[in-house]
Scaffold this active site. Structure first.
Site, PDB file in Angstrom:
ATOM      1  N   ARG A 164      -3.516   6.670   1.455  1.00  0.00           N
ATOM      2  CA  ARG A 164      -3.705   6.998   1.934  1.00  0.00           C
ATOM      3  C   ARG A 164      -2.851   8.916   3.169  1.00  0.00           C
ATOM      4  O   ARG A 164      -2.789   9.869   3.233  1.00  0.00           O
ATOM      5  CB  ARG A 164      -5.165   7.297   2.694  1.00  0.00           C
ATOM      6  CG  ARG A 164      -6.289   7.220   1.883  1.00  0.00           C
ATOM      7  CD  ARG A 164      -7.437   7.101   2.881  1.00  0.00           C
ATOM      8  NE  ARG A 164      -7.886   5.578   3.150  1.00  0.00           N
ATOM      9  CZ  ARG A 164      -8.058   4.978   4.241  1.00  0.00           C
ATOM     10  NH1 ARG A 164      -9.484   5.790   4.846  1.00  0.00           N
ATOM     11  NH2 ARG A 164      -7.785   4.347   4.041  1.00  0.00           N
ATOM     12  N   ARG A 166      -6.445  12.060  -5.118  1.00  0.00           N
ATOM     13  CA  ARG A 166      -7.911  11.245  -4.828  1.00  0.00           C
ATOM     14  C   ARG A 166      -9.146  11.894  -5.217  1.00  0.00           C
ATOM     15  O   ARG A 166     -10.171  11.575  -5.442  1.00  0.00           O
ATOM     16  CB  ARG A 166      -7.891  10.205  -3.788  1.00  0.00           C
ATOM     17  CG  ARG A 166      -9.498   9.258  -3.144  1.00  0.00           C
ATOM     18  CD  ARG A 166      -8.728   9.040  -2.103  1.00  0.00           C
ATOM     19  NE  ARG A 166      -9.336   8.130  -1.364  1.00  0.00           N
ATOM     20  CZ  ARG A 166     -10.732   8.227  -1.018  1.00  0.00           C
ATOM     21  NH1 ARG A 166     -10.988   9.738  -0.751  1.00  0.00           N
ATOM     22  NH2 ARG A 166     -11.647   6.728  -0.976  1.00  0.00           N
ATOM     23  N   TYR A 194     -15.228 -11.557   0.053  1.00  0.00           N
ATOM     24  CA  TYR A 194     -15.802 -10.227  -0.388  1.00  0.00           C
ATOM     25  C   TYR A 194     -17.073 -10.976  -1.247  1.00  0.00           C
ATOM     26  O   TYR A 194     -18.323 -10.239  -1.182  1.00  0.00           O
ATOM     27  CB  TYR A 194     -14.717  -9.192  -1.023  1.00  0.00           C
ATOM     28  CG  TYR A 194     -13.758  -8.755  -0.347  1.00  0.00           C
ATOM     29  CD1 TYR A 194     -13.966  -8.091   0.674  1.00  0.00           C
ATOM     30  CD2 TYR A 194     -12.758  -9.269  -0.123  1.00  0.00           C
ATOM     31  CE1 TYR A 194     -13.086  -7.046   1.909  1.00  0.00           C
ATOM     32  CE2 TYR A 194     -11.296  -8.853   0.445  1.00  0.00           C
ATOM     33  CZ  TYR A 194     -11.557  -8.048   1.316  1.00  0.00           C
ATOM     34  OH  TYR A 194     -10.593  -7.401   1.876  1.00  0.00           O
ATOM     35  N   ASP A 214      -7.314  -2.195  -7.264  1.00  0.00           N
ATOM     36  CA  ASP A 214      -6.911  -2.947  -5.974  1.00  0.00           C
ATOM     37  C   ASP A 214      -7.310  -4.372  -6.225  1.00  0.00           C
ATOM     38  O   ASP A 214      -7.548  -4.837  -8.299  1.00  0.00           O
ATOM     39  CB  ASP A 214      -8.834  -2.200  -5.411  1.00  0.00           C
ATOM     40  CG  ASP A 214      -8.743  -3.102  -4.836  1.00  0.00           C
ATOM     41  OD1 ASP A 214      -8.638  -2.560  -3.585  1.00  0.00           O
ATOM     42  OD2 ASP A 214      -9.961  -4.099  -3.882  1.00  0.00           O
ATOM     43  N   ARG A 247       0.847  -1.330   0.114  1.00  0.00           N
ATOM     44  CA  ARG A 247       0.082  -0.272  -0.269  1.00  0.00           C
ATOM     45  C   ARG A 247       0.915   1.631  -0.104  1.00  0.00           C
ATOM     46  O   ARG A 247       1.026   1.981   0.856  1.00  0.00           O
ATOM     47  CB  ARG A 247      -1.162  -0.048   0.991  1.00  0.00           C
ATOM     48  CG  ARG A 247      -2.294  -1.244   1.293  1.00  0.00           C
ATOM     49  CD  ARG A 247      -3.460  -0.333   0.482  1.00  0.00           C
ATOM     50  NE  ARG A 247      -4.098  -1.408   0.348  1.00  0.00           N
ATOM     51  CZ  ARG A 247      -5.707  -1.725   1.181  1.00  0.00           C
ATOM     52  NH1 ARG A 247      -5.637  -1.017   2.268  1.00  0.00           N
ATOM     53  NH2 ARG A 247      -5.880  -3.367   0.543  1.00  0.00           N
TER      54      ARG A 247
HETATM   55  O1  1CP Z   1       0.495  -1.900  -2.252  1.00  0.00           O
HETATM   56  C1  1CP Z   1      -0.665  -0.587  -3.217  1.00  0.00           C
HETATM   57  O2  1CP Z   1      -0.142   0.155  -3.282  1.00  0.00           O
HETATM   58  C2  1CP Z   1      -0.789  -1.023  -3.685  1.00  0.00           C
HETATM   59  C3  1CP Z   1      -2.628  -0.500  -4.475  1.00  0.00           C
HETATM   60  C4  1CP Z   1      -3.709  -1.661  -3.744  1.00  0.00           C
HETATM   61  C5  1CP Z   1      -3.159  -2.865  -3.271  1.00  0.00           C
HETATM   62  C6  1CP Z   1      -2.344  -4.063  -3.381  1.00  0.00           C
HETATM   63  C7  1CP Z   1      -4.422  -1.377  -3.310  1.00  0.00           C
HETATM   64  C8  1CP Z   1      -5.467  -0.154  -3.174  1.00  0.00           C
HETATM   65  N1  1CP Z   1      -5.486  -2.250  -2.328  1.00  0.00           N
HETATM   66  C9  1CP Z   1      -4.540  -3.626  -2.718  1.00  0.00           C
HETATM   67  C10 1CP Z   1      -5.254  -4.687  -2.499  1.00  0.00           C
HETATM   68  C11 1CP Z   1      -6.165  -5.222  -1.379  1.00  0.00           C
HETATM   69  N2  1CP Z   1      -7.445  -4.615  -0.887  1.00  0.00           N
HETATM   70  C12 1CP Z   1      -6.293  -5.843  -0.707  1.00  0.00           C
HETATM   71  C13 1CP Z   1      -4.868  -7.246  -0.202  1.00  0.00           C
HETATM   72  C14 1CP Z   1      -3.917  -7.203   0.405  1.00  0.00           C
HETATM   73  C15 1CP Z   1      -4.552  -6.013   1.714  1.00  0.00           C
HETATM   74  O3  1CP Z   1      -4.923  -7.257   2.989  1.00  0.00           O
HETATM   75  O4  1CP Z   1      -4.553  -5.075   2.492  1.00  0.00           O
HETATM   76  C16 1CP Z   1      -8.188  -6.208  -0.119  1.00  0.00           C
HETATM   77  C17 1CP Z   1      -8.066  -7.406   1.069  1.00  0.00           C
HETATM   78  C18 1CP Z   1      -7.707  -5.111  -0.608  1.00  0.00           C
HETATM   79  C19 1CP Z   1      -9.848  -4.818   0.207  1.00  0.00           C
HETATM   80  C20 1CP Z   1      -9.893  -3.457   0.118  1.00  0.00           C
HETATM   81  N3  1CP Z   1      -9.917  -2.081  -0.672  1.00  0.00           N
HETATM   82  C21 1CP Z   1      -9.486  -2.891   1.424  1.00  0.00           C
HETATM   83  C22 1CP Z   1      -9.660  -4.019   2.832  1.00  0.00           C
HETATM   84  C23 1CP Z   1     -10.725  -4.541   3.116  1.00  0.00           C
HETATM   85  C24 1CP Z   1     -11.663  -4.865   4.720  1.00  0.00           C
HETATM   86  O5  1CP Z   1     -11.732  -6.049   4.515  1.00  0.00           O
HETATM   87  O6  1CP Z   1     -10.423  -4.376   5.404  1.00  0.00           O
HETATM   88  C25 1CP Z   1      -9.394  -1.410   1.062  1.00  0.00           C
HETATM   89  C26 1CP Z   1      -9.819  -0.978   2.619  1.00  0.00           C
HETATM   90  C27 1CP Z   1      -9.301  -1.208   0.165  1.00  0.00           C
HETATM   91  C28 1CP Z   1      -9.516  -0.116  -1.171  1.00  0.00           C
HETATM   92  C29 1CP Z   1      -8.317   0.892  -0.855  1.00  0.00           C
HETATM   93  N4  1CP Z   1      -7.448  -0.130  -2.160  1.00  0.00           N
HETATM   94  C30 1CP Z   1      -6.267   0.519  -2.274  1.00  0.00           C
HETATM   95  C31 1CP Z   1      -6.451   1.222  -1.228  1.00  0.00           C
HETATM   96  C32 1CP Z   1      -5.462   2.604  -1.234  1.00  0.00           C
HETATM   97  C33 1CP Z   1      -7.820   1.851  -0.229  1.00  0.00           C
HETATM   98  C34 1CP Z   1      -8.097   3.081   0.017  1.00  0.00           C
HETATM   99  C35 1CP Z   1      -8.822   3.677  -0.594  1.00  0.00           C
HETATM  100  C36 1CP Z   1      -8.973   5.249   0.061  1.00  0.00           C
HETATM  101  O7  1CP Z   1     -10.139   5.771   0.666  1.00  0.00           O
HETATM  102  O8  1CP Z   1      -8.109   5.869  -0.815  1.00  0.00           O
END
Ligand code: 1CP
Length: 350
Positions: free
Chosen positions: A28, A37, A151, A74, A24
């Site tokens: 943010r 964003r 999910y 994502d 990540r």
């Molecule tokens: O790593 C990076 O910089 C690349 C971007 C990336 C990756 C690899 C994002 C951006 N998401 C992911 C993978 C992802 N998404 C996973 C697997 C990794 C992990 O366990 O963290 C999962 C479970 C998700 C699902 C997801 N998308 C969540 C988690 C929800 C939960 O169940 O806890 C969330 C919060 C998102 C939104 C998201 N995806 C990425 C970002 C930066 C965000 C936040 C969005 C925002 O508010 O800007």
């Protein structure tokens, strides 16, 4: 390639210093990410517009001396492309308009064509590769079939996993059909990312760790292994290494190493030296600082970096990372301390 230490470490070849990237890393905690964003209006538009996705992918590389870029996207793009219609609610995380509720929905699910329904992702990959211009390698990724299924069946984030486990225990056949379709969809999607320019692939199995050992092997790892076997292993003369990350998966390191993956992503629970003793002659290891260490001080972060490097010890096959994604409240200055400390303190181990 100007900086190939990440690729070299994944293949357990000698490097000058230990490479580092951060799960990540575009996100943010960076004010420039929040600004983009804002311009994009929301997270999904950010993902679905290649120019925005490219811009935020490159942001952390401007600030920090990172050794890899990861595609900004994502894991939930696949279920979205399968018709579940992903949306985000402020503070609650991801949700689906049409979660999986019936067996019929599973049989009716179509496997998306990545060059049509997920074209925005492959376009982003090509654009990022062009803009990176060989600075560092680009990681493409997808969720594991099991993690995507959680999910899709729960309809969003869950603490209990009761719906998805109910389906698994009551209708294991239906669950297998769903996971088979997801494995096929993920394979096609990742091969399309490789054809577009992704140089390393990572599978995120965030929720494999909630399963019993037998269920993990049968319903999560088995499908990841199928994906690893069917990925493009070499593209334009370069090997495409694969990293598997099962959060809470330390019990199964030997099983993960046996899938044929090149590296294992580790959470922070075990000292990395112990994991190395178990599987380090077979795969590279990526990890494993607790993300919450970044709430402390420059001194404490440096000390923890030194501990992790010492625990891994001398030799090849270590990529430094956090044990899970970086939190939104982290001070970017401490991320700089982390990245620079890894490079500086790891010299003596190479
Ligand atoms: O790593 C990076 O910089 C690349 C971007 C990336 C990756 C690899 C994002 C951006 N998401 C992911 C993978 C992802 N998404 C996973 C697997 C990794 C992990 O366990 O963290 C999962 C479970 C998700 C699902 C997801 N998308 C969540 C988690 C929800 C939960 O169940 O806890 C969330 C919060 C998102 C939104 C998201 N995806 C990425 C970002 C930066 C965000 C936040 C969005 C925002 O508010 O800007």
């Amino acid at each position: 390639m100007k900086n190939d230490r990440f690729l070299r470490a994944l293949l357990r070849q000698p490097v000058d210093v230990t490479p580092i990237w951060i799960m990540r890393q575009a996100g943010r905690y960076l004010p420039e990410y929040r600004a983009t964003r804002e311009r994009a209006k929301n997270f999904l538009t950010l993902c679905k517009t290649p120019e925005f996705a490219c811009e935020v992918t490159l942001q952390p590389l401007e600030r920090f001396d990172l050794d890899a870029a990861i595609l900004f996207s994502d894991i939930l793009t696949i279920p979205d492309a399968m018709g579940l219609e992903l949306y985000f609610t402020e503070g609650e995380g991801p949700r689906f308009e049409n979660p999986i509720r019936t067996e019929k929905q599973i049989t009716n699910l179509a496997i998306p064509d990545p060059n049509i329904e997920l074209r925005y992702v492959t376009d982003a990959v090509s654009l990022i590769r062009r803009e990176l211009n060989g600075k560092v390698p680009l990681i493409g990724f997808a969720g594991s079939p099991w993690t995507l299924a959680t999910y899709m069946v729960e309809g969003g984030t869950t603490k209990t996993f009761s719906q998805v486990k109910k389906l698994l225990f009551q209708q294991p056949q239906s669950m297998s059909i769903l996971l088979d379709k997801l494995a096929q969809a993920v394979t096609n999607y990742l091969n399309a990312q490789i054809a577009a320019g992704a140089q390393v692939i990572m599978l995120f199995d965030t929720w494999g760790g909630i399963l019993s050992t037998q269920n993990y092997l049968d319903f999560s790892l088995n499908y990841m292994q199928k994906i690893v076997q069917n990925l493009t292993h070499e593209y334009e003369g370069q090997r495409i290494p694969v990293i598997i990350f099962t959060k809470d998966g330390n019990e199964w390191l030997e099983n993960i190493a046996n899938t044929g993956c090149d590296a294992i992503g580790l959470d922070w629970k075990l000292p990395i030296g112990q994991s190395r003793k178990r599987v380090g002659n077979q795969v590279a290891l990526q990890g494993n600082m607790d993300p919450c260490m970044l709430y402390t001080s420059p001194e404490q972060v440096r000390k923890e970096v030194a501990n992790i490097l010492a625990s891994f010890g001398s030799g090849n096959g270590h990529i430094f990372n956090l044990g899970h994604g970086i939190h939104p409240e982290i001070d970017p200055e401490l991320v700089k301390v982390l990245v620079d400390s890894v490079h500086e303190l790891s010299k003596k181990y190479h």
